[in-house]
Structures are given as structure tokens and as C-alpha cells.
Scaffold this active site. Structure first.
Site, mmCIF file in Angstrom:
data_model
loop_
_atom_site.group_PDB
_atom_site.id
_atom_site.type_symbol
_atom_site.label_atom_id
_atom_site.label_comp_id
_atom_site.label_asym_id
_atom_site.label_seq_id
_atom_site.Cartn_x
_atom_site.Cartn_y
_atom_site.Cartn_z
ATOM 1 N N TYR A 88 0.853 -1.183 0.000
ATOM 2 C CA TYR A 88 0.000 0.000 0.000
ATOM 3 C C TYR A 88 0.890 1.234 0.000
ATOM 4 O O TYR A 88 1.437 1.619 1.029
ATOM 5 C CB TYR A 88 -0.902 -0.071 1.231
ATOM 6 C CG TYR A 88 -1.852 1.080 1.458
ATOM 7 C CD1 TYR A 88 -2.039 2.101 0.534
ATOM 8 C CD2 TYR A 88 -2.597 1.119 2.630
ATOM 9 C CE1 TYR A 88 -2.918 3.135 0.773
ATOM 10 C CE2 TYR A 88 -3.480 2.151 2.885
ATOM 11 C CZ TYR A 88 -3.641 3.162 1.956
ATOM 12 O OH TYR A 88 -4.514 4.188 2.214
ATOM 13 N N LYS A 139 -1.191 -1.086 -4.165
ATOM 14 C CA LYS A 139 -2.241 -0.067 -4.089
ATOM 15 C C LYS A 139 -1.521 1.265 -4.173
ATOM 16 O O LYS A 139 -0.856 1.693 -3.239
ATOM 17 C CB LYS A 139 -3.033 -0.162 -2.795
ATOM 18 C CG LYS A 139 -4.114 0.899 -2.637
ATOM 19 C CD LYS A 139 -4.768 0.801 -1.272
ATOM 20 C CE LYS A 139 -5.900 1.805 -1.093
ATOM 21 N NZ LYS A 139 -5.442 3.203 -1.001
#
Length: 301
Positions: free
Chosen positions: A135, A165
Site C-alpha cells: 500500500y 495499491k
């Protein structure tokens, strides 16, 4: 499998006293599926993970796992400043969700790709049979590292690495990541306000908080872009930006947007400090502001 389309970064539902209210999640799940959202990104920034205890995060993971369906892919964010806590959360999630994700430690911040890969590798190994996502959100984590360099190193060290992400506006780095090893990795775009900018770069999966509220609008932007109607697509993107700005002007986006879910019949309750919790009358005023810019017709159903 490469997950595509919109993935909602979900809120942590709470009772009025601030305790978790997992009973909301079954209806929340049905709401997202009804609006053609493809997945859930739980326990992330939108989900106030930094304000939750590890046990509360586990409770959210378990609740969503009980509502798994073929229509909704579950990604659980298990990152934490404590590597020990992150590994424990990953172990808990390993048999409950479809994938896990971690952001970099955000107090003692990482300053090298090598340290980031080491951190990710240890956590990914705690859930070796499901996909692992990094992330990337440098504005909050402070780990402002090059993601192409991360993929080059991590691809050799993390067998279950699935992708990133990518919550950053560095579109050049995003593009390089999308094409790394002939597009092997699933790079999910995570910056709602420039959704339209990701389309020419080949983005086909997106994670964001406003996909809870505006899924029909973003799918319409995508349809208009594919039809070559860029002016119309850009106008809808402007409306999405105004949605964020209007809610943010009422005390901060995260808390106000969480409370806005009640207007859809999904009562996620109050927000924890430092986020703002508004009363119902305030949301009536916000809806009037949204109506004035022609946004109500694009709200989720």
C-alpha cells in the site's frame, strides 16, 4: 486473479458510544455489490485503522469474512508501525480474506527499498497462500520511495506479491509499474481525485473511499472516456472533486464522508478523534450543496 474495477475503501462501522458495530457489515456488503463495486479494502486509512486496536481490526476482518461472496473481493490492510502486530494481523487474516496489504511503518519511517522489502517479506510470509499488496501512500506513511524499484526488488523476494495499491500522483512511476514484466503485477490506482488521469495509462482497478458514495459517477467517467467524450468525462471528474471539497469543508473529509453513508441507509456511526462527526441536519445541508452542482443523480443507490 487480477481484481479490476472499483474497490471501496470501507469504513469501520461504530455504535454511538464509539465501539465497533459489525452488525452493519452484511447490509454494507449488499450495498456495495448493488452498486457494482468489485471489492473491499478494509482496515485502511478510510477505515481509521490507526485509531483501532489490533483486536478491533481483527473483529472487522472476521465480520467481513463472514460476508464473503464471489461478487466482492476482500483485501485486508494489516500494516502497522509494529512489525510484530502486522505479522499477527496477517496470520489472523490468512484464512479469512482474499488478499492482504500493508503500508510502510509511519513513525520510524523507512528510508530504503531494502528495508521496505524486508518488512513486506516478513508479513507476506504470514499469509503465504493469499496475494500480497504493498500500500503505497507516501503522503501519510512518509515512505516516498520509487515503486518501480520496489517491484524490481520485491518480485525476487516475495513469492505471493500480487501488486501495489498506488495512492500517489506520480503517474510516471505508476505507468512504469503497470508495464513492469509485461504487466505481471496488479497495480491498483488509489487517487480518486485524478481517476480520469489514470485511464489513458491503462489503469483497470481502483481503490478509494469515494467509491462508496459515487460508484455510478466513476463508471460513467470510464464509459465516456472509452467513447472518446473527454470533455464530458472531465466535467464528471470535476464533480467528484467538488464532492470531496464540499464534504471536507464541513470539518474534514474522512469523518464527514463516513457519516454521509447514513444517507444511503448504511449507518456507520460516529468517527473517532480527530475526525468530525456531524448531525443529520448538517447532511441535509450538504445534500443541498451537492444538488446545486448536479451531483445527486450520480450518488450510489
Amino acid at each position: 486473479m487480477k481484481i479490476k474495477n472499483l474497490i471501496a475503501a470501507t469504513y469501520a462501522p461504530m455504535h454511538q458510544d464509539g465501539s465497533l458495530n459489525a452488525s452493519v457489515i452484511p447490509e454494507y456488503q449488499r450495498f456495495l455489490v448493488r452498486n457494482k463495486v468489485s471489492g473491499v479494502f478494509m482496515n485502511g486509512s478510510t477505515g481509521d485503522f490507526a485509531s483501532l486496536s489490533p483486536e478491533e481490526r481483527k473483529e472487522i476482518t472476521t465480520a467481513w469474512s463472514k460476508n464473503k461472496s464471489s461478487d466482492l473481493y476482500l483485501i485486508d490492510h494489516v500494516g502497522d508501525p509494529s512489525l510484530k502486530v502486522a505479522k499477527d494481523l496477517a496470520t489472523h487474516a490468512a484464512d479469512k480474506v482474499d488478499a492482504i496489504a500493508v503500508l510502510a511503518p509511519f513513525y520510524f519511517r523507512l528510508n530504503s527499498i531494502e528495508k521496505l522489502v524486508q518488512y513486506c517479506k516478513e508479513i507476506a510470509a504470514c499469509a503465504p497462500n493469499i496475494p500480497f499488496y504493498y500500500y503505497h501512500i507516501p503522503v501519510l506513511s512518509g515512505a516516498n520511495l520509487n515503486m518501480l524499484d520496489f517491484l524490481k526488488a520485491a518480485s525476487k523476494e516475495i513469492p505471493n506479491l500480487e501488486g501495489i495499491k498506488f495512492t500517489n500522483n506520480n503517474l510516471i512511476d505508476f505507468l512504469h509499474c503497470k508495464h513492469f514484466e509485461d504487466g505481471k503485477y496488479n497495480v491498483l490506482f488509489g487517487f480518486d481525485e485524478i481517476f480520469i488521469s489514470s485511464l489513458p495509462l491503462g489503469a483497470d482497478g481502483w481503490v478509494g473511499s469515494t467509491y462508496n458514495h459515487l460508484a455510478p459517477l466513476y463508471y460513467k467517467i470510464k464509459t465516456l472516456f472509452e467513447a472518446g467524450k473527454m470533455t464530458e468525462a472531465a466535467e464528471l471528474q470535476r464533480k467528484a472533486i467538488r464532492f470531496v471539497e464540499i464534504l471536507d469543508s464541513h470539518g474534514g473529509f474522512n469523518g464527514v464522508a463516513k457519516g454521509f453513508m447514513k444517507t444511503f441507509g448504511i449507518d456507520c456511526g460516529p468517527s473517532r478523534f480527530p475526525h468530525t462527526t456531524l448531525d443529520d441536519d448538517a447532511y441535509k445541508g450538504i445534500r443541498k450543496e451537492l444538488n446545486a452542482i448536479g451531483l445527486l443523480e450520480y450518488l450510489s443507490d
